[in-house]
Design a protein around this motif. Sequence first.
Motif, mmCIF file in Angstrom:
data_model
loop_
_atom_site.group_PDB
_atom_site.id
_atom_site.type_symbol
_atom_site.label_atom_id
_atom_site.label_comp_id
_atom_site.label_asym_id
_atom_site.label_seq_id
_atom_site.Cartn_x
_atom_site.Cartn_y
_atom_site.Cartn_z
ATOM 1 N N LEU A 1 0.730 -0.772 0.164
ATOM 2 C CA LEU A 1 0.288 0.163 -0.028
ATOM 3 C C LEU A 1 1.036 1.115 -0.288
ATOM 4 C CD1 LEU A 1 -3.067 0.730 1.785
ATOM 5 C CD2 LEU A 1 -1.470 1.849 2.455
ATOM 6 N N LEU A 2 1.606 1.203 0.635
ATOM 7 C CA LEU A 2 2.677 1.813 0.679
ATOM 8 C C LEU A 2 3.394 2.425 -0.306
ATOM 9 C CD1 LEU A 2 4.135 1.767 4.410
ATOM 10 C CD2 LEU A 2 2.617 3.787 3.193
ATOM 11 N N LEU A 3 4.102 1.369 -1.444
ATOM 12 C CA LEU A 3 4.416 1.421 -2.557
ATOM 13 C C LEU A 3 3.705 2.077 -3.512
ATOM 14 C CD1 LEU A 3 5.993 -1.830 -2.531
ATOM 15 C CD2 LEU A 3 7.429 1.143 -2.767
ATOM 16 N N GLU A 4 2.203 1.571 -3.619
ATOM 17 C CA GLU A 4 1.474 2.297 -3.890
ATOM 18 C C GLU A 4 0.781 3.713 -4.000
ATOM 19 O OE1 GLU A 4 -2.088 -0.038 -3.560
ATOM 20 O OE2 GLU A 4 -1.230 -2.140 -4.440
ATOM 21 N N SER A 5 0.998 4.252 -2.900
ATOM 22 C CA SER A 5 1.270 5.707 -2.208
ATOM 23 C C SER A 5 2.294 6.771 -2.644
ATOM 24 C CB SER A 5 0.522 5.493 -0.825
ATOM 25 O OG SER A 5 0.033 4.434 -0.504
ATOM 26 N N LEU A 6 3.116 6.119 -3.427
ATOM 27 C CA LEU A 6 4.571 6.881 -3.174
ATOM 28 C C LEU A 6 4.309 8.263 -4.691
ATOM 29 C CD1 LEU A 6 7.430 4.416 -3.353
ATOM 30 C CD2 LEU A 6 6.565 5.966 -1.328
ATOM 31 N N GLN A 7 3.701 7.737 -5.101
ATOM 32 C CA GLN A 7 3.351 8.475 -6.595
ATOM 33 C C GLN A 7 2.127 9.716 -6.239
ATOM 34 O OE1 GLN A 7 6.756 9.840 -7.978
ATOM 35 N NE2 GLN A 7 7.472 7.872 -7.358
ATOM 36 N N THR A 8 0.973 9.592 -5.659
ATOM 37 C CA THR A 8 0.018 10.133 -4.997
ATOM 38 C C THR A 8 0.028 11.129 -4.346
ATOM 39 O OG1 THR A 8 -2.697 9.614 -5.022
ATOM 40 C CG2 THR A 8 -1.204 8.570 -2.855
ATOM 41 N N THR A 9 -0.745 12.523 -4.660
ATOM 42 C CA THR A 9 -1.463 13.346 -3.863
ATOM 43 C C THR A 9 -2.996 13.579 -4.205
ATOM 44 O OG1 THR A 9 -1.806 14.477 -6.218
ATOM 45 C CG2 THR A 9 0.492 14.841 -5.381
ATOM 46 N N ASP A 10 -3.635 12.478 -4.042
ATOM 47 C CA ASP A 10 -4.925 12.007 -3.667
ATOM 48 C C ASP A 10 -4.765 12.104 -2.340
ATOM 49 O OD1 ASP A 10 -7.870 10.983 -4.200
ATOM 50 O OD2 ASP A 10 -6.995 9.536 -3.058
ATOM 51 N N ALA A 11 -5.649 12.898 -1.884
ATOM 52 C CA ALA A 11 -6.009 13.471 0.243
ATOM 53 C C ALA A 11 -6.250 11.903 0.765
ATOM 54 C CB ALA A 11 -6.781 13.933 0.134
ATOM 55 N N SER A 12 -7.052 10.756 -0.512
ATOM 56 C CA SER A 12 -7.936 9.270 0.527
ATOM 57 C C SER A 12 -6.593 8.659 0.536
ATOM 58 C CB SER A 12 -8.981 9.132 -0.121
ATOM 59 O OG SER A 12 -8.820 8.531 -1.477
ATOM 60 N N ARG A 13 -6.108 8.503 -0.617
ATOM 61 C CA ARG A 13 -4.779 7.962 -0.277
ATOM 62 C C ARG A 13 -3.657 7.930 0.972
ATOM 63 N NH1 ARG A 13 -2.026 3.368 -2.956
ATOM 64 N NH2 ARG A 13 -4.696 2.695 -3.646
ATOM 65 N N LEU A 14 -3.577 9.467 0.718
ATOM 66 C CA LEU A 14 -2.068 10.011 1.417
ATOM 67 C C LEU A 14 -3.158 9.729 3.170
ATOM 68 C CD1 LEU A 14 -1.587 12.769 -0.270
ATOM 69 C CD2 LEU A 14 -0.215 10.493 0.075
ATOM 70 N N ALA A 15 -4.627 9.708 3.485
ATOM 71 C CA ALA A 15 -5.235 9.355 4.743
ATOM 72 C C ALA A 15 -4.823 7.922 4.716
ATOM 73 C CB ALA A 15 -6.543 9.509 4.827
ATOM 74 N N GLU A 16 -4.942 7.017 4.029
ATOM 75 C CA GLU A 16 -5.088 5.366 4.181
ATOM 76 C C GLU A 16 -3.793 5.078 4.730
ATOM 77 O OE1 GLU A 16 -5.924 2.912 0.927
ATOM 78 O OE2 GLU A 16 -7.080 3.958 0.387
ATOM 79 N N VAL A 17 -2.206 5.863 3.831
ATOM 80 C CA VAL A 17 -1.565 6.374 4.818
ATOM 81 C C VAL A 17 -0.747 6.547 6.326
ATOM 82 C CG1 VAL A 17 1.320 7.000 4.732
ATOM 83 C CG2 VAL A 17 0.184 6.148 2.341
ATOM 84 N N ASP A 18 -1.728 7.595 6.778
ATOM 85 C CA ASP A 18 -1.347 8.198 8.203
ATOM 86 C C ASP A 18 -2.304 6.978 9.319
ATOM 87 O OD1 ASP A 18 -0.702 10.619 7.028
ATOM 88 O OD2 ASP A 18 -2.531 11.740 7.464
ATOM 89 N N ALA A 19 -3.416 6.390 8.673
ATOM 90 C CA ALA A 19 -4.194 5.699 9.157
ATOM 91 C C ALA A 19 -3.366 4.133 9.387
ATOM 92 C CB ALA A 19 -5.835 5.071 8.670
#
Length: 146
Positions: A65-83
């Motif tokens: 999930l973190l690898l998939e999130s590396l290039q995103t600026t999507d707020a919901s995806r970044l909230a998943e990283v925080d969670a």
Amino acid sequence: MRIGALSQATGVDIETIRFYEKSGLLPAPARSENGYRAYTQQHLERLAFIRHCRALDMSLADVALLLESLQTTDASRLAEVDALVAAQLTKVRARLASMQALEKQLVALRARCDADHAHHGCGILEELVAAAHGEACACHGQGSPA
């Protein structure tokens, strides 16, 4: 670079690198004419990222999930990283509490030893045998849990 050099540069075992490739965490490298894997700087950086996440005791699913999130600026995806990190912190704190309870139990058990083994039996072993019989023990205060 070859897999051995990648392994040496990152401290990740060769079999683990191959596993990460098979599981999709690490993209398959190009192959040279002789069939050897040819890893790039991007492989090295991604593997170092994976290794760091694993050192933080994150599951492979969380690492993905973190690898998939590396290039995103999507707020919901970044909230998943925080969670994800908050959940990992909760797990670590629970394990710390469990380890502190274990430490207290071992201290209580260790206190049963008077170190005069020439004149007394081993208090630690006596406590462990008592607990095995379901009797009260110094480390748990009552019958040992199953």
